[in-house]
Write a protein that holds these residues in place. Structure first.
Motif, PDB file in Angstrom:
ATOM      1  N   ARG A 165       4.360   1.570 -14.794  1.00 56.47           N
ATOM      2  CA  ARG A 165       4.632   0.419 -13.931  1.00 56.47           C
ATOM      3  C   ARG A 165       3.449   0.132 -13.003  1.00 56.47           C
ATOM      4  O   ARG A 165       3.115  -1.025 -12.751  1.00 56.47           O
ATOM      5  N   ALA A 166       2.817   1.187 -12.504  1.00 61.71           N
ATOM      6  CA  ALA A 166       1.641   0.981 -11.661  1.00 61.71           C
ATOM      7  C   ALA A 166       0.502   0.374 -12.467  1.00 61.71           C
ATOM      8  O   ALA A 166      -0.228  -0.507 -11.984  1.00 61.71           O
ATOM      9  N   ALA A 167       0.342   0.815 -13.717  1.00 62.45           N
ATOM     10  CA  ALA A 167      -0.747   0.317 -14.564  1.00 62.45           C
ATOM     11  C   ALA A 167      -0.567  -1.161 -14.884  1.00 62.45           C
ATOM     12  O   ALA A 167      -1.532  -1.943 -14.824  1.00 62.45           O
ATOM     13  N   ILE A 168       0.647  -1.562 -15.198  1.00 62.56           N
ATOM     14  CA  ILE A 168       0.838  -2.965 -15.562  1.00 62.56           C
ATOM     15  C   ILE A 168       0.655  -3.883 -14.353  1.00 62.56           C
ATOM     16  O   ILE A 168       0.167  -5.006 -14.479  1.00 62.56           O
ATOM     17  N   GLU A 169       0.995  -3.399 -13.164  1.00 62.55           N
ATOM     18  CA  GLU A 169       0.744  -4.208 -11.965  1.00 62.55           C
ATOM     19  C   GLU A 169      -0.749  -4.328 -11.689  1.00 62.55           C
ATOM     20  O   GLU A 169      -1.206  -5.328 -11.142  1.00 62.55           O
ATOM     21  N   LEU A 170      -1.511  -3.327 -12.095  1.00 63.29           N
ATOM     22  CA  LEU A 170      -2.963  -3.369 -11.917  1.00 63.29           C
ATOM     23  C   LEU A 170      -3.630  -4.268 -12.946  1.00 63.29           C
ATOM     24  O   LEU A 170      -4.523  -5.049 -12.621  1.00 63.29           O
ATOM     25  N   TRP A 171      -3.201  -4.175 -14.186  1.00 63.69           N
ATOM     26  CA  TRP A 171      -3.876  -4.871 -15.283  1.00 63.69           C
ATOM     27  C   TRP A 171      -3.278  -6.233 -15.613  1.00 63.69           C
ATOM     28  O   TRP A 171      -3.967  -7.072 -16.199  1.00 63.69           O
ATOM     29  N   ALA A 172      -2.019  -6.450 -15.269  1.00 63.43           N
ATOM     30  CA  ALA A 172      -1.374  -7.748 -15.543  1.00 63.43           C
ATOM     31  C   ALA A 172      -0.395  -8.042 -14.411  1.00 63.43           C
ATOM     32  O   ALA A 172       0.822  -7.911 -14.573  1.00 63.43           O
ATOM     33  N   PRO A 173      -0.922  -8.440 -13.242  1.00 62.36           N
ATOM     34  CA  PRO A 173      -0.072  -8.629 -12.057  1.00 62.36           C
ATOM     35  C   PRO A 173       1.051  -9.631 -12.275  1.00 62.36           C
ATOM     36  O   PRO A 173       0.943 -10.550 -13.103  1.00 62.36           O
ATOM     37  N   ARG A 174       2.111  -9.465 -11.522  1.00 61.69           N
ATOM     38  CA  ARG A 174       3.251 -10.382 -11.588  1.00 61.69           C
ATOM     39  C   ARG A 174       2.860 -11.769 -11.097  1.00 61.69           C
ATOM     40  O   ARG A 174       1.921 -11.917 -10.312  1.00 61.69           O
ATOM     41  N   PRO A 175       3.631 -12.783 -11.517  1.00 60.90           N
ATOM     42  CA  PRO A 175       3.462 -14.109 -10.916  1.00 60.90           C
ATOM     43  C   PRO A 175       3.698 -14.034  -9.402  1.00 60.90           C
ATOM     44  O   PRO A 175       4.437 -13.168  -8.918  1.00 60.90           O
ATOM     45  N   LEU A 176       3.087 -14.933  -8.668  1.00 56.54           N
ATOM     46  CA  LEU A 176       3.143 -14.880  -7.207  1.00 56.54           C
ATOM     47  C   LEU A 176       4.564 -14.972  -6.670  1.00 56.54           C
ATOM     48  O   LEU A 176       4.892 -14.334  -5.671  1.00 56.54           O
ATOM     49  N   ASP A 177       5.426 -15.795  -7.301  1.00 58.86           N
ATOM     50  CA  ASP A 177       6.784 -15.938  -6.780  1.00 58.86           C
ATOM     51  C   ASP A 177       7.560 -14.626  -6.900  1.00 58.86           C
ATOM     52  O   ASP A 177       8.306 -14.245  -5.994  1.00 58.86           O
ATOM     53  N   GLU A 178       7.377 -13.894  -8.006  1.00 66.76           N
ATOM     54  CA  GLU A 178       8.041 -12.599  -8.156  1.00 66.76           C
ATOM     55  C   GLU A 178       7.507 -11.596  -7.138  1.00 66.76           C
ATOM     56  O   GLU A 178       8.270 -10.839  -6.531  1.00 66.76           O
ATOM     57  N   THR A 179       6.200 -11.602  -6.962  1.00 70.57           N
ATOM     58  CA  THR A 179       5.592 -10.694  -5.994  1.00 70.57           C
ATOM     59  C   THR A 179       6.116 -10.966  -4.595  1.00 70.57           C
ATOM     60  O   THR A 179       6.417 -10.037  -3.835  1.00 70.57           O
ATOM     61  N   ALA A 180       6.250 -12.248  -4.254  1.00 75.74           N
ATOM     62  CA  ALA A 180       6.744 -12.618  -2.921  1.00 75.74           C
ATOM     63  C   ALA A 180       8.182 -12.142  -2.714  1.00 75.74           C
ATOM     64  O   ALA A 180       8.526 -11.619  -1.643  1.00 75.74           O
ATOM     65  N   ARG A 181       9.031 -12.313  -3.733  1.00 77.18           N
ATOM     66  CA  ARG A 181      10.432 -11.875  -3.609  1.00 77.18           C
ATOM     67  C   ARG A 181      10.517 -10.370  -3.400  1.00 77.18           C
ATOM     68  O   ARG A 181      11.295  -9.885  -2.580  1.00 77.18           O
ATOM     69  N   ARG A 182       9.719  -9.625  -4.149  1.00 84.72           N
ATOM     70  CA  ARG A 182       9.754  -8.177  -4.040  1.00 84.72           C
ATOM     71  C   ARG A 182       9.190  -7.714  -2.696  1.00 84.72           C
ATOM     72  O   ARG A 182       9.667  -6.745  -2.093  1.00 84.72           O
ATOM     73  N   THR A 183       8.196  -8.433  -2.192  1.00 87.99           N
ATOM     74  CA  THR A 183       7.645  -8.103  -0.877  1.00 87.99           C
ATOM     75  C   THR A 183       8.680  -8.351   0.214  1.00 87.99           C
ATOM     76  O   THR A 183       8.830  -7.553   1.156  1.00 87.99           O
ATOM     77  N   LEU A 184       9.426  -9.452   0.096  1.00 85.98           N
ATOM     78  CA  LEU A 184      10.482  -9.748   1.070  1.00 85.98           C
ATOM     79  C   LEU A 184      11.575  -8.685   1.031  1.00 85.98           C
ATOM     80  O   LEU A 184      12.081  -8.267   2.078  1.00 85.98           O
ATOM     81  N   LEU A 185      11.947  -8.256  -0.176  1.00 86.44           N
ATOM     82  CA  LEU A 185      12.960  -7.208  -0.292  1.00 86.44           C
ATOM     83  C   LEU A 185      12.496  -5.929   0.386  1.00 86.44           C
ATOM     84  O   LEU A 185      13.246  -5.298   1.134  1.00 86.44           O
ATOM     85  N   ARG A 186      11.248  -5.553   0.120  1.00 85.30           N
ATOM     86  CA  ARG A 186      10.710  -4.353   0.751  1.00 85.30           C
ATOM     87  C   ARG A 186      10.763  -4.450   2.270  1.00 85.30           C
ATOM     88  O   ARG A 186      11.160  -3.506   2.964  1.00 85.30           O
ATOM     89  N   GLY A 187      10.354  -5.604   2.786  1.00 86.20           N
ATOM     90  CA  GLY A 187      10.320  -5.776   4.233  1.00 86.20           C
ATOM     91  C   GLY A 187      11.694  -5.761   4.866  1.00 86.20           C
ATOM     92  O   GLY A 187      11.890  -5.208   5.957  1.00 86.20           O
ATOM     93  N   ALA A 188      12.680  -6.353   4.180  1.00 89.97           N
ATOM     94  CA  ALA A 188      14.024  -6.454   4.759  1.00 89.97           C
ATOM     95  C   ALA A 188      14.815  -5.158   4.640  1.00 89.97           C
ATOM     96  O   ALA A 188      15.529  -4.762   5.566  1.00 89.97           O
ATOM     97  N   LEU A 189      14.700  -4.482   3.501  1.00 92.61           N
ATOM     98  CA  LEU A 189      15.554  -3.325   3.235  1.00 92.61           C
ATOM     99  C   LEU A 189      15.046  -2.029   3.849  1.00 92.61           C
ATOM    100  O   LEU A 189      15.837  -1.128   4.126  1.00 92.61           O
ATOM    101  N   SER A 190      13.749  -1.924   4.058  1.00 94.48           N
ATOM    102  CA  SER A 190      13.204  -0.642   4.512  1.00 94.48           C
ATOM    103  C   SER A 190      13.121  -0.510   6.028  1.00 94.48           C
ATOM    104  O   SER A 190      12.703   0.529   6.531  1.00 94.48           O
TER     105      SER A 190
END
Length: 406
Positions: free
Chosen positions: A99-124
């Protein structure tokens, strides 16, 4: 399984671990028999063997794409396959590297990245999450089902925590979403431990265990949280705290891996190993104590949902059931108890359809013995299962706490 990592893959953190795990796999396919997503979808690439092949191809130089990510994202990280595997393949370690490798070599679309960043910020962040949970409860009818089902069905009183008064002390990880969704869980644990002559020493500086960040494409942030918790706990560890207790099995599974994850960090490797060595799920502490001191009086019929992080990651399947049975609770049978409920951290938000199907199948199995309550040992499983609005689901320690002297 023979493999030859590409030059780029050999530069990845954990490349030696990936190669070792790949070589251990004999591609027998036994893992698919207990994989929840393979059982639902019937696709080889949605089972552990297929995902191992996808990661192998990527690490050998194949170009990863959206299809590879989709199949890896669908994995629950339940680790049921590891329990089944006759070769001892540590699949979860390979999955983390993949999972770390695919994020390095083929990053997610920006909208998916933004959603996951928001989840991290809210839940943690416990304070922020508690505020959001209270606001969500106020407008619950207006929320989509995927969100409204994540809020508790009912408010419960939060009992007082006893003051520290015993020579024996333990630390307790408070967690990030549990204080907002089920605040009485840790209080109940502290009361039960107090009756057994063990005091809980609060360490407010310790925060989220790091699992949320680590599994939402921010592995370095997750490791930084691990370091922060180690720093917060260290004075108490050196002062003689006998354990670091977790009441959420998902957090416990992650804290127990601090030593492995920080093994190459010269400043933290030794401390992380000691912290992991002290990490205990609540049931590990209680089962070693004279539980007859609790004076439990109950005739309740319970079904116990054993979280994947308890039975497959921590290898504590049957431990809570043994404690509950020994205390006098009647436990109803649960078919296919090794299967995941579909909560899996944020999986129920990122894969709602699969998650609901898994949840409903689990509830059918849990309710087959007509229990009064369903007990579990992880806040994610608790809220996910209870969100269906069927048989009430609670943390097992709250049920024990209420039955003391009843």
């Amino acid at each position: 399984m023979q493999t030859k990592l590409s030059e780029a893959a050999r530069k990845l953190p954990g490349a030696d671990v990936a190669e070792s795990v790949l070589r251990a796999c004999v591609h027998c396919g036994f893992c698919n028999a207990t994989c929840p997503t393979y059982q639902l979808l019937g696709d080889e690439l949605d089972g552990p063997r297929g995902r191992i092949y996808l990661i192998k191809q990527m690490l050998e130089g194949g170009e990863p794409g959206a299809g590879t990510r989709t199949h890896l994202d669908r994995c629950l990280s339940c680790r049921s396959c590891e329990t089944t595997c006759p070769s001892g393949v540590q699949y979860h370690k390979l999955l983390d590297i993949g999972r770390a490798a695919i994020e390095l070599w083929a990053p997610r679309p920006l909208d998916e990245t933004a959603r996951r960043t928001l989840l991290r910020g809210a839940l943690s962040r416990p304070a922020l999450f508690k505020t959001l949970a209270l606001a969500g409860a106020a407008v619950r009818p207006l929320l989509p089902e995927t969100l409204s089902s994540k809020l508790p069905r009912r408010k419960r009183a939060v009992g007082l925590r006893p003051a520290a008064r015993h020579a024996r002390t333990v630390l307790m990880l408070e967690g990030c979403v549990q204080p907002g969704l089920s605040p009485n869980t840790n209080a109940a644990a502290a009361r039960v431990l107090d009756r057994l002559g063990i005091s809980v020493r609060p360490v407010s500086e310790a925060g989220c265990c790091g699992a949320l960040d680590f599994h939402l494409d921010a592995q370095m942030a997750g490791l930084d949280r691990a370091r922060s918790n180690i720093d917060a706990w260290w004075p108490a560890v050196e002062a003689g705290a006998e354990a670091i207790v977790q009441t959420a099995s998902g957090c416990g599974a992650f804290v127990k891996e601090y030593g492995y994850m920080l093994r190459d960090d010269a400043a933290y490797a030794a401390k992380a190993a000691r912290v992991s060595g002290l990490a205990r799920d609540l049931v590990e502490v209680l089962r070693a104590e004279p539980l007859e001191k609790l004076s439990i009086r109950t005739g309740k019929r319970l079904a116990f949902h054993c979280p994947c992080t308890l039975q497959h990651a921590q290898k504590l399947g049957g431990a809570v059931e043994a404690v509950l049975g020994g205390l006098g609770f009647e436990l109803t049978p649960v078919p296919d108890a090794h299967l995941c409920c579909g909560s899996a951290g944020t999986y129920s938000l990122s894969q709602p359809e699969l998650s609901r199907r898994l949840r409903d199948d689990r509830l059918d199995a849990l309710e087959s013995g007509t229990p009064e309550l369903i007990a579990t040992a992880n806040i994610g499983c608790q809220i996910h299962l209870d969100g269906a609005g069927r048989t009430p689901v609670r943390h097992w320690i709250e049920i024990v706490d209420e039955a003391i002297g009843a």
